[in-house]
Design an enzyme around this catalytic site. Structure first.
Site, mmCIF file in Angstrom:
data_model
loop_
_atom_site.group_PDB
_atom_site.id
_atom_site.type_symbol
_atom_site.label_atom_id
_atom_site.label_comp_id
_atom_site.label_asym_id
_atom_site.label_seq_id
_atom_site.Cartn_x
_atom_site.Cartn_y
_atom_site.Cartn_z
ATOM 1 N N TRP A 26 32.616 -67.390 2.869
ATOM 2 C CA TRP A 26 33.041 -66.822 4.160
ATOM 3 C C TRP A 26 32.600 -65.356 4.284
ATOM 4 C CZ3 TRP A 26 37.598 -69.859 6.160
ATOM 5 C CH2 TRP A 26 37.831 -69.601 7.522
ATOM 6 N N PHE A 27 32.794 -64.610 3.177
ATOM 7 C CA PHE A 27 32.529 -63.158 3.225
ATOM 8 C C PHE A 27 31.042 -62.839 3.361
ATOM 9 C CE2 PHE A 27 36.622 -62.068 0.610
ATOM 10 C CZ PHE A 27 37.395 -62.513 1.671
ATOM 11 N N HIS A 64 29.475 -63.652 5.799
ATOM 12 C CA HIS A 64 29.303 -63.453 7.247
ATOM 13 C C HIS A 64 29.687 -62.020 7.568
ATOM 14 C CE1 HIS A 64 28.331 -67.646 8.207
ATOM 15 N NE2 HIS A 64 28.889 -67.803 7.010
ATOM 16 N N ASN A 78 28.187 -68.168 15.398
ATOM 17 C CA ASN A 78 27.192 -68.210 14.316
ATOM 18 C C ASN A 78 27.800 -68.836 13.058
ATOM 19 O OD1 ASN A 78 24.574 -67.442 13.122
ATOM 20 N ND2 ASN A 78 25.787 -65.978 11.928
ATOM 21 N N ARG A 127 28.673 -73.207 9.335
ATOM 22 C CA ARG A 127 29.693 -73.701 8.398
ATOM 23 C C ARG A 127 30.435 -74.932 8.879
ATOM 24 N NH1 ARG A 127 28.188 -71.302 3.651
ATOM 25 N NH2 ARG A 127 28.006 -69.053 3.926
HETATM 26 C C1 LIG Z 1 24.460 -74.264 3.921
HETATM 27 C C2 LIG Z 1 24.355 -72.858 3.448
HETATM 28 C C3 LIG Z 1 23.842 -72.570 2.200
HETATM 29 C C4 LIG Z 1 23.766 -71.231 1.754
HETATM 30 N N1 LIG Z 1 23.243 -70.987 0.515
HETATM 31 C C5 LIG Z 1 23.138 -69.718 0.067
HETATM 32 C C6 LIG Z 1 22.615 -69.411 -1.218
HETATM 33 O O1 LIG Z 1 22.245 -70.288 -1.971
HETATM 34 N N2 LIG Z 1 22.551 -68.109 -1.607
HETATM 35 C C7 LIG Z 1 22.939 -67.088 -0.782
HETATM 36 O O2 LIG Z 1 22.850 -65.913 -1.165
HETATM 37 N N3 LIG Z 1 23.451 -67.340 0.440
HETATM 38 C C8 LIG Z 1 23.562 -68.611 0.882
HETATM 39 N N4 LIG Z 1 24.099 -68.862 2.126
HETATM 40 C C9 LIG Z 1 24.586 -67.732 2.932
HETATM 41 C C10 LIG Z 1 23.582 -67.365 4.025
HETATM 42 O O3 LIG Z 1 22.370 -66.893 3.468
HETATM 43 C C11 LIG Z 1 24.180 -66.262 4.930
HETATM 44 O O4 LIG Z 1 24.434 -65.117 4.141
HETATM 45 C C12 LIG Z 1 25.471 -66.672 5.594
HETATM 46 O O5 LIG Z 1 25.362 -67.952 6.130
HETATM 47 C C13 LIG Z 1 25.827 -65.664 6.701
HETATM 48 O O6 LIG Z 1 24.981 -65.917 7.797
HETATM 49 P P1 LIG Z 1 24.496 -64.753 8.762
HETATM 50 O O7 LIG Z 1 23.694 -63.734 8.007
HETATM 51 O O8 LIG Z 1 23.807 -65.419 9.931
HETATM 52 O O9 LIG Z 1 25.900 -64.155 9.275
HETATM 53 P P2 LIG Z 1 26.320 -62.634 9.499
HETATM 54 O O10 LIG Z 1 26.192 -61.867 8.241
HETATM 55 O O11 LIG Z 1 27.654 -62.663 10.170
HETATM 56 O O12 LIG Z 1 25.240 -62.085 10.477
HETATM 57 C C14 LIG Z 1 25.164 -62.549 11.821
HETATM 58 C C15 LIG Z 1 23.787 -62.244 12.354
HETATM 59 O O13 LIG Z 1 23.603 -60.820 12.427
HETATM 60 C C16 LIG Z 1 22.255 -60.496 12.090
HETATM 61 N N5 LIG Z 1 22.271 -59.656 10.886
HETATM 62 C C17 LIG Z 1 23.357 -59.370 10.098
HETATM 63 N N6 LIG Z 1 23.010 -58.539 9.115
HETATM 64 C C18 LIG Z 1 21.693 -58.300 9.255
HETATM 65 C C19 LIG Z 1 20.749 -57.545 8.525
HETATM 66 N N7 LIG Z 1 21.052 -56.855 7.430
HETATM 67 N N8 LIG Z 1 19.476 -57.506 8.970
HETATM 68 C C20 LIG Z 1 19.112 -58.181 10.077
HETATM 69 N N9 LIG Z 1 19.952 -58.957 10.808
HETATM 70 C C21 LIG Z 1 21.222 -59.006 10.402
HETATM 71 C C22 LIG Z 1 21.529 -61.807 11.873
HETATM 72 O O14 LIG Z 1 20.954 -62.212 13.091
HETATM 73 C C23 LIG Z 1 22.636 -62.748 11.484
HETATM 74 O O15 LIG Z 1 22.357 -64.117 11.758
HETATM 75 C C24 LIG Z 1 24.191 -70.172 2.580
HETATM 76 C C25 LIG Z 1 24.716 -70.472 3.853
HETATM 77 C C26 LIG Z 1 24.806 -71.784 4.285
HETATM 78 C C27 LIG Z 1 25.385 -72.065 5.652
#
Ligand SMILES: Cc1cc2nc3c(=O)[nH]c(=O)nc-3n(C[C@H](O)[C@H](O)[C@H](O)COP(=O)(O)OP(=O)(O)OC[C@H]3O[C@@H](n4cnc5c(N)ncnc54)[C@H](O)[C@@H]3O)c2cc1C
Length: 208
Positions: free
Chosen positions: A61-62, A64, A165, A170
């Site tokens: 969760w974190f 995100h 998102n 999720r």
């Molecule tokens: C099925 C699944 C498997 C996963 N497996 C792994 C894994 O093996 N290892 C791993 O480390 N993680 C894994 N993750 C986590 C994934 O990589 C993301 O960190 C997580 O889903 C958060 O998504 P997000 O970055 O879109 O969300 P948020 O962090 O809430 O960001 C929302 C949106 O803001 C923008 N954003 C936020 N921060 C930045 C930034 N620094 N630069 C540019 N744009 C930004 C992007 O558009 C992003 O989509 C997995 C996630 C899923 C759903």
């Protein structure tokens, strides 16, 4: 603060207009914004969730980042002896490759053995934790023995854009079953509080 009206007014401020009530044109506007991915008007609202979940779910969760978290501290408070034991039907095997795993039920005997093994480890870990704390070891260090199946709790405040998102990622087939259940519960709040946004999300937003 989570209303469809907040989306409409955020979009209409471009024309110095403000509505007090939604009409059909506003519903059309929300659909248009979602379809064309004009997403900033979906940021002017907030949902606050109080979540209780296993640490392994919280870790996912974190990830995100767009949202605010405050979590229970095992430095300041004593850990509880609450641990996640899956229901028998949730004990599963993992087949296939990363990205396309399928999860199959296991036979009832293995399901029960898994639950017993988990309980045994949890009890042992918690007894060790208590013993160390009793002997004077700091809680912040003694917690190292606790497994990721231990429950934690936190507040999560998030706007509708970021919530969607989260739901897209999720409350999806590819997400781990445990976090998916929580995401599904969060989704019901979006549906209830922002029904027009939710309908547009279901139509255009879910595929990302
Ligand atoms: C099925 C699944 C498997 C996963 N497996 C792994 C894994 O093996 N290892 C791993 O480390 N993680 C894994 N993750 C986590 C994934 O990589 C993301 O960190 C997580 O889903 C958060 O998504 P997000 O970055 O879109 O969300 P948020 O962090 O809430 O960001 C929302 C949106 O803001 C923008 N954003 C936020 N921060 C930045 C930034 N620094 N630069 C540019 N744009 C930004 C992007 O558009 C992003 O989509 C997995 C996630 C899923 C759903």
């Amino acid at each position: 603060m989570a209303t469809d009206l907040s989306v409409v007014n955020a979009a209409r401020v471009s024309f110095a207009r403000r509505k007090e009530e939604l009409d059909d044109a506003d519903a059309g506007l929300i659909r248009f914004l979602m379809r064309e991915e004009h997403m900033t008007p979906f940021e002017h609202n907030a949902f606050r969730f109080h979540i209780r979940c296993p640490i392994f779910v919280a870790r996912e969760w974190f990830r995100h980042r767009i949202g605010s978290f405050n979590e229970f501290s095992m430095r300041y408070a004593r850990a509880t002896d609450d641990f996640y034991v899956p229901e028998p039907e949730d004990v599963r095997s993992q087949v296939g490759k990363p990205g396309s795993y399928s999860f199959e039920p296991v036979d009832p005997e293995l399901a029960e053995t898994t639950r017993e093994e988990l309980r045994r480890v949890y009890e042992d870990a918690y007894a060790t934790y208590e013993r160390l704390v009793e002997q004077g070891v700091a809680r912040e260090l003694a917690r190292s023995v606790l497994p990721v199946g231990a429950y934690t709790e936190f507040y999560w405040t998030v706007n509708a854009r970021s919530l969607m998102n989260f739901l897209r990622l999720r409350n999806a087939e590819t997400a781990q079953r445990e976090i998916r259940r929580y995401a599904d519960a969060c989704e019901r709040f979006l549906e209830e509080l922002m029904p027009i946004t939710y309908a547009a999300f279901a139509e255009y937003g879910r595929s990302g």
